[in-house]
Design an enzyme around this catalytic site. Structure first.
Site, PDB file in Angstrom:
ATOM      1  N   ARG A  50       0.832  -1.192   0.000  1.00  0.00           N
ATOM      2  CA  ARG A  50       0.000   0.000   0.000  1.00  0.00           C
ATOM      3  C   ARG A  50       0.869   1.245   0.000  1.00  0.00           C
ATOM      4  NH1 ARG A  50       1.876   3.514   4.007  1.00  0.00           N
ATOM      5  NH2 ARG A  50       1.285   2.918   6.119  1.00  0.00           N
TER       6      ARG A  50
ATOM      7  N   GLU B 232      -6.963   8.221   6.817  1.00  0.00           N
ATOM      8  CA  GLU B 232      -5.865   9.020   7.376  1.00  0.00           C
ATOM      9  C   GLU B 232      -5.311   9.970   6.316  1.00  0.00           C
ATOM     10  OE1 GLU B 232      -2.821   6.866   9.408  1.00  0.00           O
ATOM     11  OE2 GLU B 232      -1.282   8.330   8.875  1.00  0.00           O
TER      12      GLU B 232
ATOM     13  N   ARG C   9      -5.378   5.986   0.094  1.00  0.00           N
ATOM     14  CA  ARG C   9      -4.502   4.841   0.301  1.00  0.00           C
ATOM     15  C   ARG C   9      -4.793   3.884  -0.843  1.00  0.00           C
ATOM     16  NH1 ARG C   9      -2.327   4.036   5.556  1.00  0.00           N
ATOM     17  NH2 ARG C   9      -1.647   6.092   6.310  1.00  0.00           N
TER      18      ARG C   9
ATOM     19  N   CYS D 290       0.966  11.793   7.884  1.00  0.00           N
ATOM     20  CA  CYS D 290       1.918  11.394   8.928  1.00  0.00           C
ATOM     21  C   CYS D 290       3.340  11.336   8.339  1.00  0.00           C
ATOM     22  CB  CYS D 290       1.543  10.023   9.471  1.00  0.00           C
ATOM     23  SG  CYS D 290       2.699   9.430  10.731  1.00  0.00           S
TER      24      CYS D 290
ATOM     25  N   THR E 117       5.632   9.416   8.931  1.00  0.00           N
ATOM     26  CA  THR E 117       6.140   8.047   8.748  1.00  0.00           C
ATOM     27  C   THR E 117       5.822   7.511   7.353  1.00  0.00           C
ATOM     28  OG1 THR E 117       4.079   7.013   9.536  1.00  0.00           O
ATOM     29  CG2 THR E 117       5.789   7.523  11.194  1.00  0.00           C
TER      30      THR E 117
ATOM     31  N   ARG F 181       4.142   0.633   2.258  1.00  0.00           N
ATOM     32  CA  ARG F 181       4.251  -0.385   3.295  1.00  0.00           C
ATOM     33  C   ARG F 181       3.864  -1.698   2.635  1.00  0.00           C
ATOM     34  NH1 ARG F 181       2.267  -3.146   8.007  1.00  0.00           N
ATOM     35  NH2 ARG F 181       0.015  -2.845   7.761  1.00  0.00           N
TER      36      ARG F 181
ATOM     37  N   ARG G 280       3.643  -5.744  13.360  1.00  0.00           N
ATOM     38  CA  ARG G 280       2.349  -5.272  13.855  1.00  0.00           C
ATOM     39  C   ARG G 280       1.479  -6.497  14.160  1.00  0.00           C
ATOM     40  NH1 ARG G 280       0.702   0.095  10.080  1.00  0.00           N
ATOM     41  NH2 ARG G 280       2.760   1.060  10.171  1.00  0.00           N
TER      42      ARG G 280
ATOM     43  N   GLU H  10      -1.820  -1.825  12.834  1.00  0.00           N
ATOM     44  CA  GLU H  10      -1.292  -0.933  13.858  1.00  0.00           C
ATOM     45  C   GLU H  10      -2.149  -0.948  15.122  1.00  0.00           C
ATOM     46  OE1 GLU H  10      -1.426   3.199  12.698  1.00  0.00           O
ATOM     47  OE2 GLU H  10       0.610   3.430  13.413  1.00  0.00           O
TER      48      GLU H  10
HETATM   49  P1  ADP Z   1      -1.781   0.719   7.004  1.00  0.00           P
HETATM   50  O1  ADP Z   1      -1.235  -0.521   6.428  1.00  0.00           O
HETATM   51  O2  ADP Z   1      -2.770   1.322   6.068  1.00  0.00           O
HETATM   52  O3  ADP Z   1      -0.718   1.626   7.465  1.00  0.00           O
HETATM   53  P2  ADP Z   1      -2.805  -0.767   9.306  1.00  0.00           P
HETATM   54  O4  ADP Z   1      -1.534  -1.239   9.893  1.00  0.00           O
HETATM   55  O5  ADP Z   1      -3.892  -0.341  10.229  1.00  0.00           O
HETATM   56  O6  ADP Z   1      -2.671   0.437   8.296  1.00  0.00           O
HETATM   57  O7  ADP Z   1      -3.373  -1.993   8.398  1.00  0.00           O
HETATM   58  C1  ADP Z   1      -4.586  -1.772   7.725  1.00  0.00           C
HETATM   59  C2  ADP Z   1      -5.305  -3.084   7.508  1.00  0.00           C
HETATM   60  O8  ADP Z   1      -4.537  -3.877   6.584  1.00  0.00           O
HETATM   61  C3  ADP Z   1      -5.431  -3.921   8.780  1.00  0.00           C
HETATM   62  O9  ADP Z   1      -6.718  -4.513   8.788  1.00  0.00           O
HETATM   63  C4  ADP Z   1      -4.398  -4.997   8.587  1.00  0.00           C
HETATM   64  O10 ADP Z   1      -4.759  -6.205   9.248  1.00  0.00           O
HETATM   65  C5  ADP Z   1      -4.440  -5.186   7.093  1.00  0.00           C
HETATM   66  N1  ADP Z   1      -3.238  -5.830   6.560  1.00  0.00           N
HETATM   67  C6  ADP Z   1      -1.972  -5.381   6.630  1.00  0.00           C
HETATM   68  N2  ADP Z   1      -1.139  -6.252   6.011  1.00  0.00           N
HETATM   69  C7  ADP Z   1      -1.917  -7.276   5.534  1.00  0.00           C
HETATM   70  C8  ADP Z   1      -1.668  -8.475   4.816  1.00  0.00           C
HETATM   71  N3  ADP Z   1      -0.418  -8.811   4.419  1.00  0.00           N
HETATM   72  N4  ADP Z   1      -2.708  -9.274   4.506  1.00  0.00           N
HETATM   73  C9  ADP Z   1      -3.966  -8.944   4.875  1.00  0.00           C
HETATM   74  N5  ADP Z   1      -4.282  -7.809   5.562  1.00  0.00           N
HETATM   75  C10 ADP Z   1      -3.262  -7.000   5.883  1.00  0.00           C
HETATM   76  N1  DAR Z   2      -0.096   6.203  16.450  1.00  0.00           N
HETATM   77  C1  DAR Z   2       0.566   7.422  16.003  1.00  0.00           C
HETATM   78  C2  DAR Z   2       0.895   7.329  14.496  1.00  0.00           C
HETATM   79  C3  DAR Z   2       2.101   6.524  14.144  1.00  0.00           C
HETATM   80  C4  DAR Z   2       2.255   6.196  12.673  1.00  0.00           C
HETATM   81  N2  DAR Z   2       1.052   5.491  12.165  1.00  0.00           N
HETATM   82  C5  DAR Z   2       0.199   6.061  11.305  1.00  0.00           C
HETATM   83  N3  DAR Z   2       0.489   7.179  10.708  1.00  0.00           N
HETATM   84  N4  DAR Z   2      -0.959   5.437  11.057  1.00  0.00           N
HETATM   85  C6  DAR Z   2       1.823   7.582  16.845  1.00  0.00           C
HETATM   86  O1  DAR Z   2       2.355   8.683  16.859  1.00  0.00           O
HETATM   87  O2  DAR Z   2       2.218   6.606  17.440  1.00  0.00           O
END
Ligand code: ADP
Ligand code: DAR
Length: 369
Positions: A127, A226, A230, A272, A274, A281, A310, A315
């Site tokens: 993503r 966010e 995305r 953000c 990051t 990611r 994670r 997250e």
């Molecule tokens: P982001 O990836 O957008 O930074 P999150 O860590 O919250 O945000 O992940 C968003 C969603 O994507 C969550 O439901 C997570 O479980 C899902 N996800 C992340 N990686 C995978 C994967 N490899 N396969 C399936 N779902 C995934």
């Molecule tokens: N939880 C916030 C955001 C960290 C990075 N993750 C994002 N952008 N979804 C923190 O400052 O820990």
């Protein structure tokens, strides 16, 4: 330069004073020293963003890891005395004089399958965030701008055809039951993240928020969660080459139809810090029943390969049944294909480590009989 309203400054100073007395370990606490605070606290961007607009989340959530978000693209410049050291530390060394490299998506067919036997990797996802020029970020977006942004993206999504073709729906058009089902399948974004709420990312909710799904649910576009967008490619199994190929084709088409915000120094700009640079990611959902029981070894191994661990729901979640979401941590200062290869190399190492632990444990079971 415009100056902050005196009453707003008084409130900011009071909240900063309280925050500095907390035991927060966020990068905000570490880098918003009194000297930096006094230097930038009066500044206001052309679109009206103040330092407060950027740090509200970290002030309200001392347990933040980072603690700040850019209220608009100019915030990265106007408050650079704060953003630059945070960016440098999070992205593993990206100093103020460094410049993000030109995009290089490479050749997806170089990547292949991370786990052909399918005994560890359950699913794979790539993503990125993208921001649309002409719009600020969440703290400054008006209700009308959320709607206009959504319309701009929805129009651009109509250019996705063939295996990328699908349907966009505003969140308000999706029943809560279907939203829960999409969330459980990791297709829809979570709601109620306290860090994002405090950052002003839930204002006018669900105005302008929605999701695009292609016909086989392997391409997803989130609108105004966010970030403005995305762009997500995902599928069961470990074939990162297929996932990345779909991702690159979708990002390319959308980039041809929307003006994406970027800067020469920071690459693609996101809410953000990051998610700057490539904003990529690339993750796997991976089952680690042995390594998962030794979290320190797992975290140390991940760190060695610039990976981030994670929980199963991403997250701020925990792993369920030792299924972890493991992805590249670095997004800035490297190209897209370098970020992908860094993730692939690390995941292959983790699979080998889990496999060696499995052999070890089966050997010791044999010896004990
Ligand atoms: P982001 O990836 O957008 O930074 P999150 O860590 O919250 O945000 O992940 C968003 C969603 O994507 C969550 O439901 C997570 O479980 C899902 N996800 C992340 N990686 C995978 C994967 N490899 N396969 C399936 N779902 C995934
Ligand atoms: N939880 C916030 C955001 C960290 C990075 N993750 C994002 N952008 N979804 C923190 O400052 O820990």
């Amino acid at each position: 330069m415009e100056q902050i309203d005196p009453d707003a400054l008084t409130q900011l100073e009071e909240e900063y004073g309280k925050f500095m007395n907390t035991n927060s370990h966020s990068l905000l606490k570490k880098h918003l020293t009194q000297e930096v605070f006094d230097k930038v606290k009066h500044r206001v961007t052309a679109e009206g963003a103040t330092l407060h607009d950027c740090i509200r989340s970290g002030l309200a959530n001392p347990d933040s890891n980072i603690g700040l978000y850019a209220a608009d693209t100019e915030s990265y410049i106007l408050f650079q005395e704060l953003f630059d050291p945070v960016i440098d530390e999070y992205h593993g060394g990206f100093g103020p004089s460094e410049t993000h490299p030109k995009s290089d998506f490479g050749d997806p067919s170089d990547l292949g399958d991370l786990n052909e036997l399918g005994d560890y990797v359950l699913s794979t996802r790539v993503r990125c965030a993208r921001s649309i020029e002409g719009y600020p970020f969440n703290p400054l977006l008006t209700s009308d701008q959320y709607t206009e942004l959504e319309q701009d993206v929805e129009y651009a999504l109509e250019n996705l055809e063939g295996d990328l073709g699908g349907k966009y729906r505003s969140l308000s058009e999706i029943s809560s039951e279907e939203q829960e089902e999409l969330l459980q399948r990791h297709l829809l974004f979570k709601q109620g993240d306290r860090f994002l709420e405090a950052a002003g990312a839930s204002r006018f909710w669900p105005e302008g928020r929605g999701i695009f799904l292609n016909n086989d649910n392997t391409l997803v576009v989130w609108v105004n969660e966010e970030d403005h967008m995305r762009i997500i490619s995902m599928q069961y199994g470990g074939h990162i080459g297929e996932v990345y190929d779909r991702f690159v084709r979708a990002v390319t088409i959308l980039s041809d139809n929307l003006p994406m915000s970027s800067s020469e120094r920071l690459g693609f700009l996101s809410f953000c810090p990051t998610n700057l640079g490539t904003s990529i990611r690339a993750s796997v959902h991976i089952h680690l029943p042995l390594l998962g029981r030794d979290r320190k070894t797992l975290e140390d191994t991940a760190a060695k390969f610039n990976l981030q661990v994670r929980g199963t729901s991403g997250e701020h979640s925990e792993a369920e049944d030792y299924v972890f979401d493991i992805s590249n941590r670095r997004r800035l200062g490297i190209t897209e294909i370098e970020a992908l290869k860094e993730m692939c190399n690390g995941i292959k190492e983790i699979i080998q480590l889990e496999s060696r632990m499995e052999e070890g444990s089966s050997q010791s079971r044999k010896q004990s009989h």
